[in-house]
Design a protein around this motif. Structure first.
Motif, mmCIF file in Angstrom:
data_model
loop_
_atom_site.group_PDB
_atom_site.id
_atom_site.type_symbol
_atom_site.label_atom_id
_atom_site.label_comp_id
_atom_site.label_asym_id
_atom_site.label_seq_id
_atom_site.Cartn_x
_atom_site.Cartn_y
_atom_site.Cartn_z
ATOM 1 N N ASP A 75 10.530 1.317 -5.306
ATOM 2 C CA ASP A 75 10.575 1.406 -3.574
ATOM 3 C C ASP A 75 9.404 2.277 -3.200
ATOM 4 O O ASP A 75 9.019 2.072 -2.201
ATOM 5 N N VAL A 76 9.384 3.315 -3.675
ATOM 6 C CA VAL A 76 8.456 4.468 -3.245
ATOM 7 C C VAL A 76 7.091 4.057 -3.066
ATOM 8 O O VAL A 76 6.325 4.051 -2.307
ATOM 9 N N ASP A 77 6.670 3.217 -4.327
ATOM 10 C CA ASP A 77 5.253 2.557 -4.258
ATOM 11 C C ASP A 77 5.136 1.728 -3.325
ATOM 12 O O ASP A 77 4.063 1.769 -2.559
ATOM 13 N N ARG A 79 6.570 1.793 -0.325
ATOM 14 C CA ARG A 79 6.655 2.405 0.886
ATOM 15 C C ARG A 79 5.115 3.000 0.964
ATOM 16 O O ARG A 79 4.566 2.921 2.278
ATOM 17 N N GLU A 80 4.582 3.596 -0.149
ATOM 18 C CA GLU A 80 3.019 4.099 0.109
ATOM 19 C C GLU A 80 2.151 2.905 0.108
ATOM 20 O O GLU A 80 1.377 3.074 0.807
ATOM 21 N N GLY A 81 2.448 1.705 -0.189
ATOM 22 C CA GLY A 81 1.782 0.536 -0.077
ATOM 23 C C GLY A 81 1.679 0.481 1.639
ATOM 24 O O GLY A 81 0.543 -0.323 1.881
ATOM 25 N N LEU A 82 2.542 0.485 2.312
ATOM 26 C CA LEU A 82 2.318 0.335 3.661
ATOM 27 C C LEU A 82 1.225 1.271 4.250
ATOM 28 O O LEU A 82 0.637 0.750 5.251
ATOM 29 N N GLU A 83 1.165 2.598 3.767
ATOM 30 C CA GLU A 83 -0.021 3.368 4.394
ATOM 31 C C GLU A 83 -1.144 2.687 4.040
ATOM 32 O O GLU A 83 -2.199 2.712 4.706
ATOM 33 N N ALA A 84 -1.376 1.945 3.005
ATOM 34 C CA ALA A 84 -2.591 1.532 2.499
ATOM 35 C C ALA A 84 -2.834 0.214 3.439
ATOM 36 O O ALA A 84 -4.145 0.179 3.871
ATOM 37 N N VAL A 85 -1.997 -0.302 3.761
ATOM 38 C CA VAL A 85 -2.067 -1.675 4.739
ATOM 39 C C VAL A 85 -2.507 -0.956 6.021
ATOM 40 O O VAL A 85 -3.258 -1.683 6.779
#
Length: 622
Positions: A75-77, A79-85
């Motif tokens: 889940d943390v990964d 959520r961090e993926g949203l920053e990459a988006v």
């Protein structure tokens, strides 16, 4: 050019039962039948039969991210993926363990990502002023009314690993395939864009790549086995599947390991499989041919695939032993598929050794090839030197000549020289006008120049790997259609990147198979496996299968759709079938490609199924 009998004509309703799960998006006026909407708005996304695979969505109000398939990000990964988006760093969404699709939307831009090899396929086509996309061709073809494109079908049969010939075309007109390592970018009011997110190749030393590969292998197997209760695995005795089965046994208390003992193709596979199966957590199941395990057996029973699939001829062979796994039950089945694609190199790697610093290596490798091919060492070295001096343009011009004026059959089997591009011998079955069409594509590509500045050996390794990804997509679908939850961890992005980070020639050794895998797993799996000097094959099984099923194969040839369209001359195809059925050496790969394509065309054009799409207005009213 030969006439296209289906050009301008719509197909009957396309067969969709082979597509257990598909994702579609950017369609406003229609929705897939039986789908679940992931999100709506200007760029909606749906999943069809979403129970077939795991999928997760994260959304913070401004950005949305979907991963579907076998993604082991936590889940943390995600959520961090949203920053990459937000920052449009699409490659950052492809670094997690597993094999999966990604769809992301930051409010202005929607991106659809396939994996590095393209084994999680994405297709797109223009539709009503926008760009529709889906993870299968057939429903997208139905939506857009795309006609069957037999010229693209036969181009892929003859030149599957040569994108300069095939482009990104699929079996249907205007429906394009997103190449492995690429993203489809959709922005409001702008044309859709295809972006290479793997543009910058990461180079590492051999030792660094081995360390990265080891970590990727362990992570891939650990993540998968930790997610389920019952694990099974192919245990062929070869390096790839056997290493995966061993790693799985190190993680869980029991792995059902299945080995096929094939009397039609004897080898020492069974010896290595039996030895590795002494691991206390491996339950070994040896399956001997029950009468339906030959190439071309039970062809009409093979699950249909979304695109033509040459390995459909081998379906019965695989299912003979996989059915025993299904009887016992499994939640996850590991296969070694993809190992050869990422861990070996085509013989053209010899061109990379033509330099003073690599002279000793060139001599060792040339000596090995000369001995195996019964050629003189000087001829092998001369081949390597010539190839090293052949650039992209010249290689494509040579390809065009070899397509338009193919060598006679006897020359094609007599120690031919190395080439960067080699069409399948099936081109000799094509009429001259068809060969000229394909040759003209090669010449046009030669005149336009390469799209990047990578070396020829790296370019060819990448092209061949992407074609394997297309193959793997259909293989996975076929296995899953039988109920087998198949996984190919060798094609996880992290694994592929580790292998592509070293020059192709480092994947070959005169003394050992797959030296990078050996370096990665030394101390992890038994040394005797890593030092295995032999490799099993299927030739005996294939020839026995042709003999047993010759009448069925002749009937498929005589009803050939490609022949009726003027794209294939049946005379040499008939002769080839006769030679192979009599036990004489022949062009088995060409026959396999022809037969399985005809099988696919028959199924596609004779089966009527319910529509895959319905009006969005009808959905809303319902």
């Amino acid at each position: 050019m030969a006439a296209r009998p289906y050009a301008g004509r719509h197909l009957p309703p396309v067969a969709l039962e082979m597509v257990d799960m598909w994702i579609a998006g950017n369609v406003i006026d229609a929705a897939p039948v039986g789908s679940t909407m992931v999100w709506g708005g200007r760029r909606p996304v749906w999943l069809v039969d979403e129970q077939s695979h795991r999928w997760r969505v994260v959304d913070d109000g401004g950005c949305r991210l979907l991963v579907a398939g076998d993604c082991y990000a936590n889940d943390v990964d995600l959520r961090e993926g949203l920053e990459a988006v937000r920052r449009e760093d699409w490659r950052a969404l492809t670094i997690w363990p597993g094999s999966y699709w990604v769809v992301a939307d930051n409010g202005e831009t929607c991106v659809v990502l396939t994996d590095v090899t393209g084994s999680r396929p994405v297709y797109f086509a223009p539709w009503r002023g926008t760009m529709a996309w889906a993870t299968a061709v057939t429903p997208l073809a139905e939506l857009t009314g795309a006609a069957l494109d037999l010229v693209s079908v036969i181009a892929r049969m003859a030149c599957a690993t040569i994108p300069e010939i095939t482009g990104n075309a699929t079996s249907h007109e205007r429906v394009q395939r997103l190449p492995g390592g690429h993203a489809l970018i959709i922005k409001a009011g702008r044309p859709a864009q295809v972006l290479n997110y793997e543009l910058d190749r990461q180079e590492q030393s051999f030792d660094q790549a081995a360390t990265a590969l080891r970590g990727a292998l362990v992570d891939a197997v650990t993540a998968r086995t930790a997610s389920v209760r019952r694990v099974s695995a192919d245990l062929s005795g070869g390096l790839d599947s056997t290493s995966l089965a061993f790693l799985a046994a190190e993680n869980v208390s029991e792995v059902l390991a299945v080995t096929r003992d094939d009397p039609a193709a004897p080898s020492d596979d069974i010896t290595y499989a039996t030895r590795i199966a002494q691991h206390p957590h491996l339950t070994h199941l040896v399956v001997r041919d029950g009468g339906n395990g030959l190439f071309f057996d039970r062809l009409v029973q093979a699950p249909r695939t979304d695109q033509p699939f040459t390995d459909a001829a081998r379906w019965s062979m695989r299912h003979t032993f996989h059915s025993r796994v299904l009887e016992r039950g499994t939640d996850l089945h590991l296969t070694g598929s993809g190992g050869d694609a990422i861990l070996t190199a085509a013989p053209t790697y010899l061109a990379d050794l033509v330099k003073p610093s690599s002279l000793p290596a060139l001599l060792r490798h040339a000596s090995t090839r000369a001995r195996l091919r019964q050629q003189s060492m000087s001829s092998v070295i001369a081949d390597a030197v010539r190839l090293s001096r052949t650039g992209h343009r010249q290689a494509l011009l040579e390809l065009a000549t070899s397509i338009e004026f193919p060598e006679p059959a006897w020359e094609r089997t007599s120690g031919r020289s190395l080439r960067w591009y080699t069409p399948m011998s099936l081109v000799t079955w094509m009429p001259l006008e068809v060969r000229r069409e394909l040759a003209s594509r090669a010449r046009a590509a030669a005149d336009s120049g390469p799209v990047d500045d990578v070396s020829m050996s790296v370019r060819r390794a990448r092209d061949e790997l992407r074609e394997f990804g297309a193959y793997q997509a259909e293989l996975t679908a076929q296995l899953e259609a039988t109920g087998l939850p198949a996984h190919a961890p060798m094609l996880d992005n992290s694994m592929v990147r580790a292998c592509l980070s070293v020059a192709p020639h480092l994947h070959q050794s005169p003394t050992t198979q797959k030296p990078l895998l050996g370096a990665a797993l030394r101390g992890v799996v038994p040394e005797y496996l890593l030092r295995r000097p032999t490799k099993g094959g299927y030739n005996g099984n294939a020839y026995a299968g042709v003999r047993r099923n010759a009448d069925t194969l002749r009937a498929l040839l005589e009803s050939s759709t490609l022949a009726r369209a003027g794209l294939i001359d049946l005379s040499p195809a008939r002769a080839e079938l006769g030679r192979i059925a009599a036990g004489a050496p022949g062009r088995l790969a060409s026959l396999e490609a022809f037969i399985t394509t005809e099988l696919w065309l028959n199924a596609l054009t004779t089966t009527s199924t319910p529509p895959a799409w319905e009006s969005r207005q009808a959905v809303a009213r319902g």
